[in-house]
Scaffold this active site. Structure first.
Site, PDB file in Angstrom:
ATOM      1  N   GLY A 113     -58.615  67.027  35.255  1.00 31.30           N
ATOM      2  CA  GLY A 113     -57.331  66.542  35.780  1.00 31.30           C
ATOM      3  C   GLY A 113     -56.289  66.311  34.727  1.00 31.30           C
ATOM      4  O   GLY A 113     -56.405  67.080  33.723  1.00 31.30           O
ATOM      5  N   SER A 114     -55.493  65.326  35.006  1.00 29.12           N
ATOM      6  CA  SER A 114     -54.210  65.170  33.895  1.00 29.12           C
ATOM      7  C   SER A 114     -54.661  64.412  32.779  1.00 29.12           C
ATOM      8  O   SER A 114     -55.759  63.711  32.871  1.00 29.12           O
ATOM      9  CB  SER A 114     -53.040  64.636  34.592  1.00 29.12           C
ATOM     10  OG  SER A 114     -53.482  63.387  35.023  1.00 29.12           O
TER      11      SER A 114
ATOM     12  N   GLU B 130     -61.848  67.478  30.994  1.00 31.35           N
ATOM     13  CA  GLU B 130     -61.046  68.773  31.025  1.00 31.35           C
ATOM     14  C   GLU B 130     -59.809  68.619  31.593  1.00 31.35           C
ATOM     15  O   GLU B 130     -59.749  68.509  32.748  1.00 31.35           O
ATOM     16  CB  GLU B 130     -61.853  69.706  32.068  1.00 31.35           C
ATOM     17  CG  GLU B 130     -63.223  70.153  31.682  1.00 31.35           C
ATOM     18  CD  GLU B 130     -63.316  70.924  30.290  1.00 31.35           C
ATOM     19  OE1 GLU B 130     -62.276  71.709  30.168  1.00 31.35           O
ATOM     20  OE2 GLU B 130     -64.424  71.009  29.639  1.00 31.35           O
ATOM     21  N   LEU B 131     -58.836  68.536  30.617  1.00 33.46           N
ATOM     22  CA  LEU B 131     -57.230  68.046  30.814  1.00 33.46           C
ATOM     23  C   LEU B 131     -56.392  69.139  30.899  1.00 33.46           C
ATOM     24  O   LEU B 131     -56.759  70.401  31.028  1.00 33.46           O
ATOM     25  CB  LEU B 131     -57.334  66.865  29.957  1.00 33.46           C
ATOM     26  CG  LEU B 131     -58.198  65.818  29.861  1.00 33.46           C
ATOM     27  CD1 LEU B 131     -57.854  64.761  28.751  1.00 33.46           C
ATOM     28  CD2 LEU B 131     -58.481  65.163  31.262  1.00 33.46           C
TER      29      LEU B 131
ATOM     30  N   CYS C 165     -55.148  75.302  35.091  1.00 35.79           N
ATOM     31  CA  CYS C 165     -54.819  74.616  33.604  1.00 35.79           C
ATOM     32  C   CYS C 165     -54.516  75.772  32.561  1.00 35.79           C
ATOM     33  O   CYS C 165     -54.011  74.914  31.439  1.00 35.79           O
ATOM     34  CB  CYS C 165     -56.060  73.622  33.417  1.00 35.79           C
ATOM     35  SG  CYS C 165     -57.710  74.051  33.628  1.00 35.79           S
TER      36      CYS C 165
ATOM     37  N   GLU D 108     -46.925  70.294  30.568  1.00 30.80           N
ATOM     38  CA  GLU D 108     -47.770  71.176  31.465  1.00 30.80           C
ATOM     39  C   GLU D 108     -46.826  71.141  32.911  1.00 30.80           C
ATOM     40  O   GLU D 108     -46.687  70.311  33.625  1.00 30.80           O
ATOM     41  CB  GLU D 108     -48.855  70.672  31.912  1.00 30.80           C
ATOM     42  CG  GLU D 108     -49.806  71.603  32.782  1.00 30.80           C
ATOM     43  CD  GLU D 108     -51.378  71.287  32.641  1.00 30.80           C
ATOM     44  OE1 GLU D 108     -52.102  71.976  33.209  1.00 30.80           O
ATOM     45  OE2 GLU D 108     -51.457  70.131  32.844  1.00 30.80           O
TER      46      GLU D 108
END
Length: 472
Positions: free
Chosen positions: A225-226, A245-246, A279, A373
Site C-alpha cells: 500500500g502507501s 511493499e510501498l 505501483c 505517486e
C-alpha cells in the site's frame, strides 16, 4: 459474500456494498468486520498455526498444488470478479488470474525446498568438535494486508508463501475489492487447508489494521500500500516482522540512442495499464533533449489509441479507476501542473471514474505529478542532456521501487544499473515488469523486504541456530 472468521463463514449486522466503478452498480455486499473479529479470528488461528507447523512440507505443497489447479479451472470466474470489483479491463484480469495460480504453484514448489544451512564452526577459534546448522521454522500467524489494484495476485503473493512456510494466515483485503480474496479463501479450504489456519476479515482498514498491528499473537505482517499507511503500521507493530511493499513514482530514461518505437510502446503500456493504478507504473519519463519532439509525437500517437470505457467490453483498453474520488485527484494534479507551466499534450479530461490517458510535457521536480505517486493514467515528461543528469533526476525522489532505461550503449546501461537507487532495474524496458518468481521489493520509502515465493518464505519464517558439541 460472507467473511471467514474463527473457522466459519460469518455475517455481521453492518454491511458494505462492493461497487462496480464503471457504472456504480452494487455487485455484492460484504460484512463490516471489526477489531473484535480480529481477536476472535486470531484465537482460532493460534490453533491453526500449531496444525500447520506439524504438517509436513510435502503435505503443504499438495494443498497449494491443488489450489493452483482449481484456480486455473475457475480462471474466467476469477477474472470477471477482478474486473467487476476493481475496474481492470477483462484482458488484464485474465492475465492476473493465471499469474495468481502460478504464484500459488510456485509457493507449493518452494515449500519442498524450505531448508536451513550448515555453518562451518570448525573454522572458528574454539570450534573444534562443534557441528552447526540452522533450522527454518514458521513465524506462527501471518497477517496479509492487501491493496485494491491486484486483488487476487497480491493476495496470493502473501498467502501462498505463508502457507508454504507452515503459518496460519489472516487476510485483510481492500474494502473496495474483497471478493477475489474471499473466493480464494473458499478455494483454499476446498483444496484441503485446515479451516483453523485461515481467516479473511472484511471491513474498515483503520480499526481492523490497528487490531492486527497491536495483537502480540501475530508475529508477521506483510503489507502492500502507501508509504503513509506503511509507516503507521510499522509504528504500531513494534517488534513484529514486517514486509512493506510501498509506493513509487518510477522513472524511465529515454537516451538519445534509444529504440524510440520500442520505448514509446513500452511507456504506453506501463503508464496506463490498469488505469495507471500499478505501483511500478511508468510515471516520470526522463527524455534526452536531443530526441524530444520525436519521442513526444510517437508516444502521443500510441496513447491516443487507448480507448476508455466499460472494462468488460473487449474494445476497451483502459477502464475506470477504482473510485471516482481517485480520478478527481488525478484531474486536480494534472490541472495544477498545467497551471504551474507544464504542457498538456493529450488527455486531461474526466468522466466519472474514467480519466483519459494523459501526457504532460515540460514538468518540473516540484510539481506533484513528479514528486509524489500519481497512481493514475498520466505520465510526466522532463528532459536531460547526458546520462549523469538523467541519473541525478531519477534519484531525485524519496521512492525507489522500479526504474527503466532505453539505450544501446552498454556502459550507459551498467552505469544506470549501478547508480540508480531502485530495487528493480530494467534495461531496454520500462519500469513495469515483474516475474512472480523474482525477488521483488524497493529501496528508500518504497519499502523493506522482498516478495516472490522463495524470498517471501524467508521473510515469513524464522531461523534457529543449532550447535552440537561433540566428544572426541
Amino acid at each position: 459474500m460472507k467473511m471467514f472468521c474463527a473457522g466459519q463463514w460469518q455475517e455481521t449486522s453492518k454491511t458494505i456494498n462492493v461497487i462496480n466503478p464503471f457504472d456504480q452498480s452494487v455487485i455484492d455486499t460484504i460484512p463490516q468486520g471489526s477489531g473484535d473479529d480480529v481477536l476472535k479470528a486470531v484465537s482460532v488461528l493460534e490453533q491453526g498455526a500449531r496444525i500447520m507447523k506439524s504438517m509436513t512440507a510435502y503435505d503443504r505443497s499438495l494443498i497449494l498444488q491443488k489450489a493452483s489447479e482449481l484456480m486455473l479451472e475457475r480462471k474466467d470466474d476469477f477474472a470477471r470478479t477482478i474486473s467487476l470489483e476493481e475496474g481492470k479491463i477483462l484482458a488484464e484480469s485474465q492475465v492476473e488470474a493465471i499469474r495468481s495460480a502460478e504464484v500459488i504453484r510456485l509457493s507449493g514448489e518452494e515449500a519442498r525446498r524450505m531448508t536451513g544451512e550448515m555453518i562451518p564452526l570448525e573454522g572458528n577459534a574454539g570450534g573444534q568438535n562443534k557441528l552447526g546448522f540452522t533450522l527454518r521454522v514458521p513465524c506462527g500467524i501471518v497477517a496479509a494486508i492487501t491493496p485494491f489494484n491486484f486483488p487476487l495476485n497480491l493476495v496470493c503473493h502473501k498467502v501462498g508463501p505463508a502457507i508454504a512456510a507452515g503459518n496460519a494466515i489472516l487476510i485483510k483485503p481492500a474494502s473496495d475489492t474483497p471478493l477475489s480474496a474471499l473466493k480464494l479463501t473458499e478455494l483454499l479450504l476446498e483444496a484441503g487447508l485446515p479451516k483453523e489456519a485461515i481467516a479473511c476479515i472484511t471491513g474498515p482498514g483503520g480499526e481492523i489494521g490497528r487490531a492486527i498491528c497491536t495483537d502480540s499473537r501475530i508475529r508477521k505482517i506483510s503489507f502492500t500500500g502507501s508509504y503513509e499507511v506503511g509507516t503507521q503500521i510499522c509504528e504500531m507493530a513494534g517488534l513484529k516482522k514486517v514486509t512493506m511493499e510501498l509506493g513509487s513514482n518510477s522513472p524511465v530514461i529515454i537516451m538519445d540512442d534509444a529504440d524510440l518505437e520500442k520505448a514509446a510502446m513500452a511507456v504506453s503500456m506501463a503508464g496506463y495499464a490498469n488505469a495507471g493504478q500499478v505501483c511500478i507504473s511508468a510515471q516520470r519519463i526522463l527524455t534526452s533533449s536531443a530526441i524530444k519532439s520525436d519521442f513526444v509525437d510517437l508516444l502521443k500517437s500510441k496513447v491516443d489509441a487507448l480507448h476508455t470505457g466499460n472494462q468488460l467490453e473487449e474494445s476497451t483498453k483502459i477502464g475506470p479507476m477504482v473510485r471516482e474520488s481517485d480520478a478527481t485527484r488525478v484531474e486536480q494534479w494534472v490541472n495544477n501542473a498545467v497551471s504551474q507551466g507544464a504542457r498538456l499534450v493529450t488527455g486531461g479530461t474526466r468522466q466519472g471514474a474514467i480519466y483519459a490517458p494523459t501526457i504532460l510535457d515540460n514538468t518540473k521536480p516540484e510539481m506533484q505529478v513528479e514528486k509524489d505517486e500519481i497512481f493514475g493514467p498520466a505520465v510526466a515528461l522532463s528532459y536531460f542532456d547526458d546520462i549523469e543528469h538523467a541519473i541525478q533526476m531519477a534519484n531525485n525522489t524519496t521512492y525507489g521501487l522500479s526504474a527503466g532505461i532505453f539505450t544501446q550503449d552498454l556502459d550507459r546501461a551498467m552505469k544506470f544499473a549501478r547508480e540508480v537507487e531502485s530495487g528493480n532495474l530494467h534495461i531496454n524496458w520500462s519500469s513495469q515488469w515483474r516475474a512472480d518468481a523474482m525477488p521483488y521489493g524497493g529501496l528508500k520509502h518504497s519499502g523493506t523486504g522482498k516478495e516472490g515465493p522463495k524470498y517471501a518464505i524467508q521473510e515469513m519464517s524464522e531461523e534457529k541456530m543449532v550447535i552440537m558439541h561433540l566428544t572426541d
